[in-house]
Write a protein that holds these residues in place. Structure first.
Motif, PDB file in Angstrom:
ATOM      1  N   GLY A 213     -39.222 -44.916 103.878  1.00 10.25           N
ATOM      2  CA  GLY A 213     -39.329 -43.486 104.035  1.00 10.25           C
ATOM      3  C   GLY A 213     -40.561 -43.330 104.987  1.00 10.25           C
ATOM      4  N   ARG A 214     -41.697 -42.465 104.675  1.00  7.26           N
ATOM      5  CA  ARG A 214     -42.725 -42.421 105.717  1.00  7.26           C
ATOM      6  C   ARG A 214     -43.864 -42.048 105.007  1.00  7.26           C
ATOM      7  NH1 ARG A 214     -41.647 -37.411 108.714  1.00  7.26           N
ATOM      8  NH2 ARG A 214     -39.820 -38.545 109.698  1.00  7.26           N
ATOM      9  N   ALA A 215     -44.920 -42.976 105.257  1.00  7.65           N
ATOM     10  CA  ALA A 215     -46.169 -42.668 104.728  1.00  7.65           C
ATOM     11  C   ALA A 215     -46.875 -41.456 105.065  1.00  7.65           C
ATOM     12  CB  ALA A 215     -46.991 -44.030 104.982  1.00  7.65           C
ATOM     13  N   GLU A 224     -45.430 -34.362 105.166  1.00  8.62           N
ATOM     14  CA  GLU A 224     -44.978 -35.109 106.328  1.00  8.62           C
ATOM     15  C   GLU A 224     -44.275 -36.409 105.870  1.00  8.62           C
ATOM     16  OE1 GLU A 224     -48.015 -35.140 109.453  1.00  8.62           O
ATOM     17  OE2 GLU A 224     -48.396 -33.094 109.402  1.00  8.62           O
ATOM     18  N   GLY A 225     -44.588 -36.737 104.672  1.00 13.61           N
ATOM     19  CA  GLY A 225     -44.162 -38.097 104.288  1.00 13.61           C
ATOM     20  C   GLY A 225     -42.832 -37.983 103.682  1.00 13.61           C
ATOM     21  N   ARG A 226     -42.278 -39.117 103.455  1.00 15.57           N
ATOM     22  CA  ARG A 226     -40.696 -39.292 102.865  1.00 15.57           C
ATOM     23  C   ARG A 226     -40.828 -40.234 101.680  1.00 15.57           C
ATOM     24  NH1 ARG A 226     -40.798 -35.461 105.474  1.00 15.57           N
ATOM     25  NH2 ARG A 226     -39.479 -34.844 107.223  1.00 15.57           N
ATOM     26  N   ASN A 227     -40.857 -39.699 100.728  1.00  9.27           N
ATOM     27  CA  ASN A 227     -41.308 -40.553  99.486  1.00  9.27           C
ATOM     28  C   ASN A 227     -40.226 -41.663  99.089  1.00  9.27           C
ATOM     29  OD1 ASN A 227     -41.888 -41.785  96.941  1.00  9.27           O
ATOM     30  ND2 ASN A 227     -43.538 -40.157  96.612  1.00  9.27           N
ATOM     31  N   ALA A 228     -40.253 -42.896  99.643  1.00  7.72           N
ATOM     32  CA  ALA A 228     -39.236 -44.043  99.067  1.00  7.72           C
ATOM     33  C   ALA A 228     -39.111 -44.230  97.470  1.00  7.72           C
ATOM     34  CB  ALA A 228     -39.732 -45.242  99.914  1.00  7.72           C
ATOM     35  N   ILE A 229     -40.186 -44.170  96.906  1.00  9.23           N
ATOM     36  CA  ILE A 229     -39.961 -44.439  95.426  1.00  9.23           C
ATOM     37  C   ILE A 229     -39.185 -43.217  94.700  1.00  9.23           C
ATOM     38  CG2 ILE A 229     -41.310 -44.302  93.144  1.00  9.23           C
ATOM     39  CD1 ILE A 229     -41.862 -46.707  94.573  1.00  9.23           C
ATOM     40  N   ASN A 260     -52.703 -44.317  94.978  1.00  8.24           N
ATOM     41  CA  ASN A 260     -52.023 -42.912  94.376  1.00  8.24           C
ATOM     42  C   ASN A 260     -52.465 -41.973  95.772  1.00  8.24           C
ATOM     43  OD1 ASN A 260     -51.642 -44.070  92.002  1.00  8.24           O
ATOM     44  ND2 ASN A 260     -53.408 -43.133  91.248  1.00  8.24           N
ATOM     45  N   ASN A 261     -53.168 -42.176  96.547  1.00  8.80           N
ATOM     46  CA  ASN A 261     -53.303 -41.118  97.646  1.00  8.80           C
ATOM     47  C   ASN A 261     -52.485 -41.313  99.053  1.00  8.80           C
ATOM     48  OD1 ASN A 261     -54.449 -43.368  98.608  1.00  8.80           O
ATOM     49  ND2 ASN A 261     -56.351 -42.224  99.075  1.00  8.80           N
ATOM     50  N   VAL A 262     -51.528 -42.243  98.779  1.00 12.69           N
ATOM     51  CA  VAL A 262     -50.502 -42.494 100.167  1.00 12.69           C
ATOM     52  C   VAL A 262     -49.132 -42.139  99.679  1.00 12.69           C
ATOM     53  CG1 VAL A 262     -49.586 -44.387 101.389  1.00 12.69           C
ATOM     54  CG2 VAL A 262     -52.096 -44.280 100.778  1.00 12.69           C
ATOM     55  N   VAL A 263     -48.485 -41.618 100.229  1.00 14.79           N
ATOM     56  CA  VAL A 263     -46.852 -41.184  99.844  1.00 14.79           C
ATOM     57  C   VAL A 263     -46.312 -42.524 100.322  1.00 14.79           C
ATOM     58  CG1 VAL A 263     -44.764 -40.208 100.534  1.00 14.79           C
ATOM     59  CG2 VAL A 263     -46.858 -38.909 100.505  1.00 14.79           C
ATOM     60  N   PRO A 264     -45.507 -43.266  99.411  1.00 14.46           N
ATOM     61  CA  PRO A 264     -44.836 -44.673  99.550  1.00 14.46           C
ATOM     62  C   PRO A 264     -43.948 -44.462 100.657  1.00 14.46           C
ATOM     63  CG  PRO A 264     -44.341 -43.794  97.360  1.00 14.46           C
ATOM     64  CD  PRO A 264     -45.439 -42.880  97.885  1.00 14.46           C
ATOM     65  N   ASP A 265     -43.903 -45.454 101.306  1.00 17.34           N
ATOM     66  CA  ASP A 265     -42.875 -45.389 102.649  1.00 17.34           C
ATOM     67  C   ASP A 265     -41.852 -46.585 102.066  1.00 17.34           C
ATOM     68  OD1 ASP A 265     -44.416 -47.624 103.202  1.00 17.34           O
ATOM     69  OD2 ASP A 265     -44.553 -47.281 105.244  1.00 17.34           O
ATOM     70  N   GLY A 296     -29.753 -40.476 101.093  1.00 14.96           N
ATOM     71  CA  GLY A 296     -30.344 -40.874 102.266  1.00 14.96           C
ATOM     72  C   GLY A 296     -30.818 -39.509 102.900  1.00 14.96           C
ATOM     73  N   SER A 297     -29.601 -38.498 103.052  1.00 17.84           N
ATOM     74  CA  SER A 297     -29.424 -37.313 103.543  1.00 17.84           C
ATOM     75  C   SER A 297     -30.783 -36.483 103.157  1.00 17.84           C
ATOM     76  CB  SER A 297     -28.256 -36.791 103.770  1.00 17.84           C
ATOM     77  OG  SER A 297     -28.421 -35.575 104.435  1.00 17.84           O
ATOM     78  N   GLU A 298     -30.702 -36.328 101.760  1.00 18.57           N
ATOM     79  CA  GLU A 298     -31.197 -35.427 101.201  1.00 18.57           C
ATOM     80  C   GLU A 298     -32.798 -35.554 101.313  1.00 18.57           C
ATOM     81  OE1 GLU A 298     -32.048 -33.923  96.500  1.00 18.57           O
ATOM     82  OE2 GLU A 298     -30.346 -34.934  96.965  1.00 18.57           O
ATOM     83  N   HIS A 299     -33.142 -36.865 101.206  1.00 19.90           N
ATOM     84  CA  HIS A 299     -34.695 -37.259 101.300  1.00 19.90           C
ATOM     85  C   HIS A 299     -35.201 -37.959 102.532  1.00 19.90           C
ATOM     86  CE1 HIS A 299     -35.679 -37.234  96.881  1.00 19.90           C
ATOM     87  NE2 HIS A 299     -33.951 -37.144  96.648  1.00 19.90           N
ATOM     88  N   ASP A 300     -34.259 -37.554 103.764  1.00 25.58           N
ATOM     89  CA  ASP A 300     -34.432 -38.043 104.991  1.00 25.58           C
ATOM     90  C   ASP A 300     -35.310 -39.555 105.012  1.00 25.58           C
ATOM     91  OD1 ASP A 300     -34.839 -37.725 107.705  1.00 25.58           O
ATOM     92  OD2 ASP A 300     -36.738 -36.794 107.688  1.00 25.58           O
ATOM     93  N   VAL A 301     -34.546 -40.286 104.226  1.00 27.87           N
ATOM     94  CA  VAL A 301     -35.027 -41.749 104.317  1.00 27.87           C
ATOM     95  C   VAL A 301     -33.939 -42.655 104.861  1.00 27.87           C
ATOM     96  CG1 VAL A 301     -36.498 -41.460 102.498  1.00 27.87           C
ATOM     97  CG2 VAL A 301     -34.193 -42.116 101.784  1.00 27.87           C
TER      98      VAL A 301
END
Length: 402
Positions: A213-215, A224-229, A260-265, A296-301
């Motif tokens: 995803g994107r951190a 702006e993040g994309r949560n891989a988890i 905890n304060n980072v959107v996991p990528d 993948g499309s829904e979460h943009d990952v």
């Protein structure tokens, strides 16, 4: 129960039970966990020396390349031990395959390392049933056949691999090649304590799904993040919902994440499938493909799939039924009732059956509690199961088929 025949009595009398037990305990004392390359090398050398009493050239074969996906999502090479291969009389009229594995599930640092003789006639130890005892049964049986009058009619290959417990990924090609042209195969996984054999087996597939995803800062700009988890969890839920109708699905683990304060990528989802038949494999493949595309499309990952269905289902077809009947006939001569039942477990028997060769894959010792510190073999079954193999092989030689 049938009365034991004179042939069976003679076969049993020629087998050295105490020596077989001593050898089993010696081999179980060598740690040969699949990832213990030094222990596997030692075990392979010991086996090569032991099987050198048979005609033909015993060789230690290099493992085929295997990749693995780490918790960081990167693909790297995974080392394996060498595999033992022996070919004897490849031009003989009757050709068989005998297989086993030298690896166990117990790592070099596992607390279970000791062999203990119990007062009830069982032996507790790492790999005594699965399958150091089975390898001793295999060797004793072939030695007896080589001493017999019909040995010249039998040609055979022996494969003892170093990675069965983790899916035979580095030995599957060797097994398929060794199976080619064989009328039957015997594999020395343990039977159940009462002697019941495994019949039909389901298949298995293991996959690693890497989600990138994107951190982003979880408080300042999470949008702006994309949560891989979250995406990996959505895939896990989607796949789990596909269970049923001959398919078991186990999303087993998600690696990834951080503070905890980072959107996991990054996330790596591990999933095991257990299909009962080819239709279940096809359904699983469609489910995985659709889940990856839509989520993948829904979460943009970005999602990458690694793995395969490495052990196809093993049905009880006509060839298998004939071979089981031959084993049952040999058991009758020994006064042993031989029964079998379907199981959800998998082994190299799956791969051999997929090569078109009838196989009975639980010709090893009677034992139980495998893959645990309570693993045991029933000591008397070493001679019993070696005799069962000898009489089975003799019948196959006489008939020219299973």
């Amino acid at each position: 129960m049938e009365r034991m025949t004179d042939e069976a009595r003679a076969v049993i009398a020629a087998l050295d039970g105490p020596a077989m037990l001593a050898r089993t305990c010696e081999w179980a004392g060598i740690n040969s966990g699949t990832r213990n390359l030094a222990g596997l090398a030692r075990m392979a050398a010991v086996l090569a020396d032991a099987f050198a009493v048979l005609p033909g050239e015993t060789r230690l074969m290099e493992p085929a390349p295997v990749d693995t996906v780490g918790a960081d999502g990167e693909v790297t090479a995974l080392e394996h031990g060498r595999h033992l291969y022996l070919a004897v009389r490849p031009d003989a009229p009757v050709q068989m395959l005998f297989t086993g594995h030298m690896d166990t599930v117990y790592s070099a640092d596992h607390p279970f390392q000791t062999v203990t003789h119990r007062s009830d006639g069982t032996v507790n130890g790492p790999g005594v049933a699965d399958m150091k005892g089975g390898l001793c049964v295999l060797l004793a049986a072939i030695e007896a056949i080589e001493r017999g009058p019909d040995a010249a009619r039998l040609g055979y290959s022996v494969v003892i691999n170093s990675d069965e417990e983790t899916g035979s990924l580095s030995s599957s090609v060797l097994l398929a090649e060794a199976a080619r042209g064989k009328v039957a195969a015997l594999t020395y996984e343990p039977a159940l304590p009462d002697g019941t054999l495994a019949g039909a087996r389901g298949g298995t597939g293991n996959f690693a799904i890497v989600v990138r995803g994107r951190a982003a800062h979880a408080g300042r700009n999470p949008e702006e993040g994309r949560n891989a988890i979250v995406a990996a969890a959505a895939i896990a839920v989607r796949l789990a919902a596909a269970r049923g109708d001959g398919l078991s699905v186990n999303p087993a683990r998600i690696d990834g994440g951080g503070p905890n304060n980072v959107v996991p990528d990054l996330a790596v989802l591990r999933v095991n499938f257990r299909p009962r038949d080819p239709a279940a494999i096809a359904r699983a493949e469609t489910t995985v493909r659709d889940a990856i595309a839509s989520i993948g499309s829904e979460h943009d990952v970005h999602i990458a799939l690694h793995g395969s269905f490495n052990r196809p289902p093993k049905p009880m077809d006509a060839g298998s039924e004939r071979l089981f009947a031959t084993v049952a006939e040999a058991g009758g001569a020994l006064g042993l009732p031989i029964a079998w039942r379907a199981t959800g477990g998998v082994c190299d028997g799956n791969n051999i059956a997929a090569a078109g060769v009838p196989v009975v894959d639980t010709m090893g010792v009677r034992g139980g509690a495998i893959h645990s510190a309570e693993e045991f073999l029933i000591a008397d079954s070493l001679v019993e199961r070696a005799a069962l193999s000898i009489l089975t092989i003799r019948r196959i030689i006489a008939r020219g088929h299973a």
